[in-house]
Design an enzyme around this catalytic site. Structure first.
Site, PDB file in Angstrom:
ATOM      1  N   ARG A  62       0.472 -19.524 -13.151  1.00 42.65           N
ATOM      2  CA  ARG A  62       0.435 -18.411 -12.002  1.00 42.65           C
ATOM      3  C   ARG A  62       0.468 -19.061 -10.755  1.00 42.65           C
ATOM      4  O   ARG A  62       1.042 -18.320 -10.109  1.00 42.65           O
ATOM      5  CB  ARG A  62      -1.048 -17.708 -12.361  1.00 42.65           C
ATOM      6  N   GLU A  90      -4.953 -18.898 -12.778  1.00 41.54           N
ATOM      7  CA  GLU A  90      -4.263 -19.408 -11.930  1.00 41.54           C
ATOM      8  C   GLU A  90      -4.602 -21.140 -12.234  1.00 41.54           C
ATOM      9  O   GLU A  90      -4.665 -21.804 -11.132  1.00 41.54           O
ATOM     10  CB  GLU A  90      -4.654 -19.088 -10.460  1.00 41.54           C
ATOM     11  N   LYS A 144      -6.721  -9.613  -9.623  1.00 40.95           N
ATOM     12  CA  LYS A 144      -7.409 -10.501  -8.608  1.00 40.95           C
ATOM     13  C   LYS A 144      -7.502  -9.230  -7.569  1.00 40.95           C
ATOM     14  O   LYS A 144      -6.961  -8.547  -7.077  1.00 40.95           O
ATOM     15  CB  LYS A 144      -6.306 -11.202  -7.703  1.00 40.95           C
ATOM     16  N   GLU A 190       8.631 -10.054  -1.905  1.00 38.68           N
ATOM     17  CA  GLU A 190       8.048 -10.431  -3.160  1.00 38.68           C
ATOM     18  C   GLU A 190       9.125 -10.171  -4.367  1.00 38.68           C
ATOM     19  O   GLU A 190       9.141 -11.056  -5.136  1.00 38.68           O
ATOM     20  CB  GLU A 190       6.797  -9.504  -3.473  1.00 38.68           C
ATOM     21  N   ASN A 245       3.476 -18.514  -6.316  1.00 36.62           N
ATOM     22  CA  ASN A 245       3.199 -18.931  -4.860  1.00 36.62           C
ATOM     23  C   ASN A 245       4.560 -19.449  -4.235  1.00 36.62           C
ATOM     24  O   ASN A 245       4.734 -19.862  -3.112  1.00 36.62           O
ATOM     25  CB  ASN A 245       2.436 -20.338  -4.639  1.00 36.62           C
ATOM     26  N   ARG A 256     -22.434  -4.627 -12.948  1.00 36.29           N
ATOM     27  CA  ARG A 256     -21.874  -5.723 -13.739  1.00 36.29           C
ATOM     28  C   ARG A 256     -20.464  -5.356 -14.151  1.00 36.29           C
ATOM     29  O   ARG A 256     -20.018  -6.123 -15.024  1.00 36.29           O
ATOM     30  CB  ARG A 256     -22.794  -6.222 -14.681  1.00 36.29           C
ATOM     31  N   HIS A 313       3.255 -10.347   6.190  1.00 37.18           N
ATOM     32  CA  HIS A 313       3.031 -11.350   5.124  1.00 37.18           C
ATOM     33  C   HIS A 313       4.494 -11.540   4.420  1.00 37.18           C
ATOM     34  O   HIS A 313       5.155 -12.369   4.229  1.00 37.18           O
ATOM     35  CB  HIS A 313       1.989 -10.938   4.167  1.00 37.18           C
ATOM     36  N   LYS A 359       5.427 -10.669 -13.013  1.00 37.33           N
ATOM     37  CA  LYS A 359       4.153 -10.847 -12.913  1.00 37.33           C
ATOM     38  C   LYS A 359       3.104 -10.947 -14.107  1.00 37.33           C
ATOM     39  O   LYS A 359       2.776 -11.819 -14.172  1.00 37.33           O
ATOM     40  CB  LYS A 359       3.619 -10.137 -11.499  1.00 37.33           C
ATOM     41  N   HIS A 410       2.602 -18.652   4.408  1.00 37.30           N
ATOM     42  CA  HIS A 410       1.455 -18.544   5.082  1.00 37.30           C
ATOM     43  C   HIS A 410       1.287 -19.288   6.401  1.00 37.30           C
ATOM     44  O   HIS A 410       0.586 -19.066   7.326  1.00 37.30           O
ATOM     45  CB  HIS A 410       0.194 -19.098   3.841  1.00 37.30           C
ATOM     46  N   HIS A 441       5.296 -19.006  -0.595  1.00 38.54           N
ATOM     47  CA  HIS A 441       4.021 -18.650  -0.028  1.00 38.54           C
ATOM     48  C   HIS A 441       3.272 -19.747   0.732  1.00 38.54           C
ATOM     49  O   HIS A 441       2.527 -19.178   1.936  1.00 38.54           O
ATOM     50  CB  HIS A 441       3.131 -18.006  -1.010  1.00 38.54           C
TER      51      HIS A 441
HETATM   52  N1  LIG Z   1      -4.662  -8.806  -5.274  1.00 40.03           N
HETATM   53  C1  LIG Z   1      -3.583  -9.320  -5.250  1.00 40.03           C
HETATM   54  O1  LIG Z   1      -3.120 -10.215  -6.377  1.00 40.03           O
HETATM   55  C2  LIG Z   1      -2.801  -9.113  -4.035  1.00 40.03           C
HETATM   56  C3  LIG Z   1      -1.384  -9.532  -4.165  1.00 40.03           C
HETATM   57  C4  LIG Z   1      -0.759  -9.214  -2.765  1.00 40.03           C
HETATM   58  C5  LIG Z   1      -1.459  -8.678  -1.659  1.00 40.03           C
HETATM   59  N2  LIG Z   1      -2.623  -8.386  -2.018  1.00 40.03           N
HETATM   60  C6  LIG Z   1      -3.285  -7.778  -0.647  1.00 40.03           C
HETATM   61  O2  LIG Z   1      -2.716  -6.446  -0.469  1.00 40.03           O
HETATM   62  C7  LIG Z   1      -2.944  -6.318   0.817  1.00 40.03           C
HETATM   63  C8  LIG Z   1      -1.694  -5.616   1.404  1.00 40.03           C
HETATM   64  O3  LIG Z   1      -1.211  -4.581   0.847  1.00 40.03           O
HETATM   65  P1  LIG Z   1       0.064  -3.329   1.158  1.00 40.03           P
HETATM   66  O4  LIG Z   1       1.264  -4.310   1.730  1.00 40.03           O
HETATM   67  O5  LIG Z   1      -0.012  -2.388  -0.047  1.00 40.03           O
HETATM   68  O6  LIG Z   1      -0.620  -2.893   2.514  1.00 40.03           O
HETATM   69  P2  LIG Z   1      -1.837  -1.543   2.847  1.00 40.03           P
HETATM   70  O7  LIG Z   1      -2.716  -1.407   1.657  1.00 40.03           O
HETATM   71  O8  LIG Z   1      -2.482  -2.157   3.874  1.00 40.03           O
HETATM   72  O9  LIG Z   1      -0.798  -0.367   3.222  1.00 40.03           O
HETATM   73  C9  LIG Z   1      -0.115  -0.411   3.980  1.00 40.03           C
HETATM   74  C10 LIG Z   1      -0.081   0.725   4.799  1.00 40.03           C
HETATM   75  O10 LIG Z   1       0.879   1.777   3.964  1.00 40.03           O
HETATM   76  C11 LIG Z   1       0.001   3.103   4.113  1.00 40.03           C
HETATM   77  N3  LIG Z   1       0.373   3.748   2.567  1.00 40.03           N
HETATM   78  C12 LIG Z   1       0.099   3.517   1.470  1.00 40.03           C
HETATM   79  N4  LIG Z   1       0.740   4.278   0.570  1.00 40.03           N
HETATM   80  C13 LIG Z   1       1.522   4.862   1.477  1.00 40.03           C
HETATM   81  C14 LIG Z   1       2.736   5.775   1.198  1.00 40.03           C
HETATM   82  N5  LIG Z   1       3.313   6.172  -0.283  1.00 40.03           N
HETATM   83  N6  LIG Z   1       3.262   6.272   2.095  1.00 40.03           N
HETATM   84  C15 LIG Z   1       3.002   5.974   3.504  1.00 40.03           C
HETATM   85  N7  LIG Z   1       2.201   5.230   3.771  1.00 40.03           N
HETATM   86  C16 LIG Z   1       1.360   4.638   2.677  1.00 40.03           C
HETATM   87  C17 LIG Z   1      -1.419   2.438   4.206  1.00 40.03           C
HETATM   88  O11 LIG Z   1      -2.294   3.675   4.679  1.00 40.03           O
HETATM   89  C18 LIG Z   1      -1.375   1.642   5.210  1.00 40.03           C
HETATM   90  O12 LIG Z   1      -1.268   1.957   6.623  1.00 40.03           O
HETATM   91  C19 LIG Z   1      -3.442  -7.356   1.611  1.00 40.03           C
HETATM   92  O13 LIG Z   1      -4.855  -7.197   1.874  1.00 40.03           O
HETATM   93  C20 LIG Z   1      -3.332  -8.620   0.810  1.00 40.03           C
HETATM   94  O14 LIG Z   1      -4.222  -9.311   0.768  1.00 40.03           O
HETATM   95  C21 LIG Z   1      -3.605  -8.629  -3.036  1.00 40.03           C
HETATM   96 ZN   LIG Z   2       2.682 -12.314  -1.317  1.00 35.23          ZN
END
Ligand SMILES: NC(=O)c1ccc[n+]([C@@H]2O[C@H](COP(=O)([O-])OP(=O)(O)OC[C@H]3O[C@@H](n4cnc5c(N)ncnc54)[C@H](O)[C@@H]3O)[C@@H](O)[C@H]2O)c1
Ligand SMILES: [Zn+2]
Length: 368
Positions: free
Chosen positions: A241, A237, A143, A185, A245, A121, A265, A227, A252, A248
């Site tokens: 918050r 949100e 999130k 971003e 967007n 939990r 993205h 942020k 999207h 976005h």
């Molecule tokens: N929770 C939130 O508020 C929030 C906000 C924005 C995005 N997201 C989510 O984040 C995800 C995308 O995240 P991302 O863009 O970080 O991509 P990711 O986590 O998919 O990483 C992208 C690539 O970079 C590689 N990588 C990571 N660190 C590295 C480093 N230091 N050097 C080289 N390679 C490295 C990973 O192995 C992967 O292949 C999506 O699923 C999206 O929905 C969440």
């Molecule tokens: Zn975004």
């Protein structure tokens, strides 16, 4: 050593930014609970490139109660992975006083954060984002979640981390396209924050060095502060918050028409920001002057986006579907000027169409 606080009463937490922070990890972990054991989960690519250094410098990771390496691919964000994480933690007798550490990009912080929110939990967790997008966005704000076959991020929970530690040096091994994803971003935050941040982004882009640590430290700090402020004002949100967007909704819709394949993205978001600016001006032409500098910054960043064909009718249709699915009227973020964003509803389809078409013209005619 920049430090930002996400203010959420007794769940407030620090976001630490900058190089040379790895030893601080030790201190941050101890601060959470001296006796807690650490369960560490790493992005596989990060682990291969930097894992040994991180572990060499950080005793709490060498002595971790358990560690697991996961692929940083969108398919990792699944209930199947959550099950694996739960099995692993429960198998290693995790307790409520332990700490879960998520080291990686948004994929890892989302899925590990969600596993942390649900095991026993809720067990405390902390994020060490290793992508630019992770540092400015995914790791901050609590999130967490995974995807469902019917759509992205449909299963999840709000579960704030105990701290976020962003070491800019890790960014050196990211691809240029991954840097653009984070930059998009950052450009968005520039629109929400105003002139000072816009100047900082311009200085970075004009410097022509995508991996410049000092500039990146400054931009990650400004983004995290924006942020943190909006999350602190509205964790779930309800209103504030939603301003995050900006760009976005259009972004999207563009991603959707490209089947989430040809543009990332962040790349789609840069087009979405241009569309949001076009709409801001269509709705109130007097805004054009105040938005001029910011528009040129968005266009400058847009030069980094590969050219792919965009079907503006399909984008418009995707916006309409979005509206139908959410069961509410389409809410869009527009800017009065940099630093002053607002939500609008009731935008006419003809105005949306015009904003999208103008965006396509800009996109195809921006020099690469
Ligand atoms: N929770 C939130 O508020 C929030 C906000 C924005 C995005 N997201 C989510 O984040 C995800 C995308 O995240 P991302 O863009 O970080 O991509 P990711 O986590 O998919 O990483 C992208 C690539 O970079 C590689 N990588 C990571 N660190 C590295 C480093 N230091 N050097 C080289 N390679 C490295 C990973 O192995 C992967 O292949 C999506 O699923 C999206 O929905 C969440
Ligand atoms: Zn975004």
């Amino acid at each position: 050593m920049p430090e930002i606080t996400v203010q959420l009463d007794d769940r407030s937490y620090p976001v630490l930014i900058g190089p040379d922070k790895r030893r601080r990890l030790e201190r941050l972990v101890k601060k959470v609970d001296r006796k807690s054991r650490v369960f560490a989960f790493y992005d596989a690519q990060f682990y291969a490139l930097h894992g040994h250094i991180l572990k060499k410098e950080t005793a709490c990771l060498r002595g971790a109660a358990g560690e697991m390496v996961l692929p940083g691919a969108e398919t990792t964000k699944s209930l199947r992975t959550v099950r694996r994480l739960h099995d692993f933690m429960i198998g290693n007798r995790i307790s409520r006083s332990d700490l879960i550490l998520a080291v990686g990009g948004g994929v890892i912080t989302d899925v590990v954060g969600f596993a942390a929110a649900t095991v026993l939990r809720g067990v405390r967790w902390a994020a060490v984002p290793t992508t630019l997008l992770g540092m400015v966005d995914a790791a901050i704000g609590g999130k967490t979640g995974v995807n469902h076959p019917r759509g992205k991020n449909l299963i999840g929970a709000f579960w704030q981390p105990s701290f976020v530690l962003a070491d800019i040096r890790f960014l050196g091994t990211l691809s240029e396209r991954m840097m653009t994803a984070g930059l998009a971003e950052i450009v968005k935050y520039g629109g929400l924050e105003g002139e000072d941040m816009i100047s900082a982004i311009r200085a970075y882009l004009e410097g022509g060095r995508l991996y410049h640590q000092r500039h990146l430290t400054e931009l990650v700090t400004l983004s995290a502060a924006c942020k943190a402020r909006l999350v602190g004002a509205d964790e779930r949100e309800a209103d504030q918050r939603m301003l995050l967007n900006l760009g976005h909704t259009f972004g999207h819709a563009i991603e959707q028409t490209l089947n989430f394949r040809r543009l990332s993205h962040g790349e789609a978001l840069l087009l979405g920001l241009e569309a949001a600016l076009q709409l801001s001006i269509l709705l109130r032409p007097a805004r054009a002057k105040a938005l001029g500098d910011y528009r040129s910054l968005v266009r400058q960043a847009m030069r980094r986006v590969p050219r792919v064909p965009i079907d503006s009718d399909a984008v418009l249709k995707a916006l309409a579907t979005d509206k139908k699915r959410s069961g509410t009227s389409l809410r869009l973020v527009v800017l009065d000027r940099p630093g002053r964003a607002r939500l609008v509803t009731g935008v006419q389809p003809a105005q949306l169409k015009q904003a999208i078409e103008k965006t396509c013209v800009t996109y195809y005619h921006t020099e690469v």
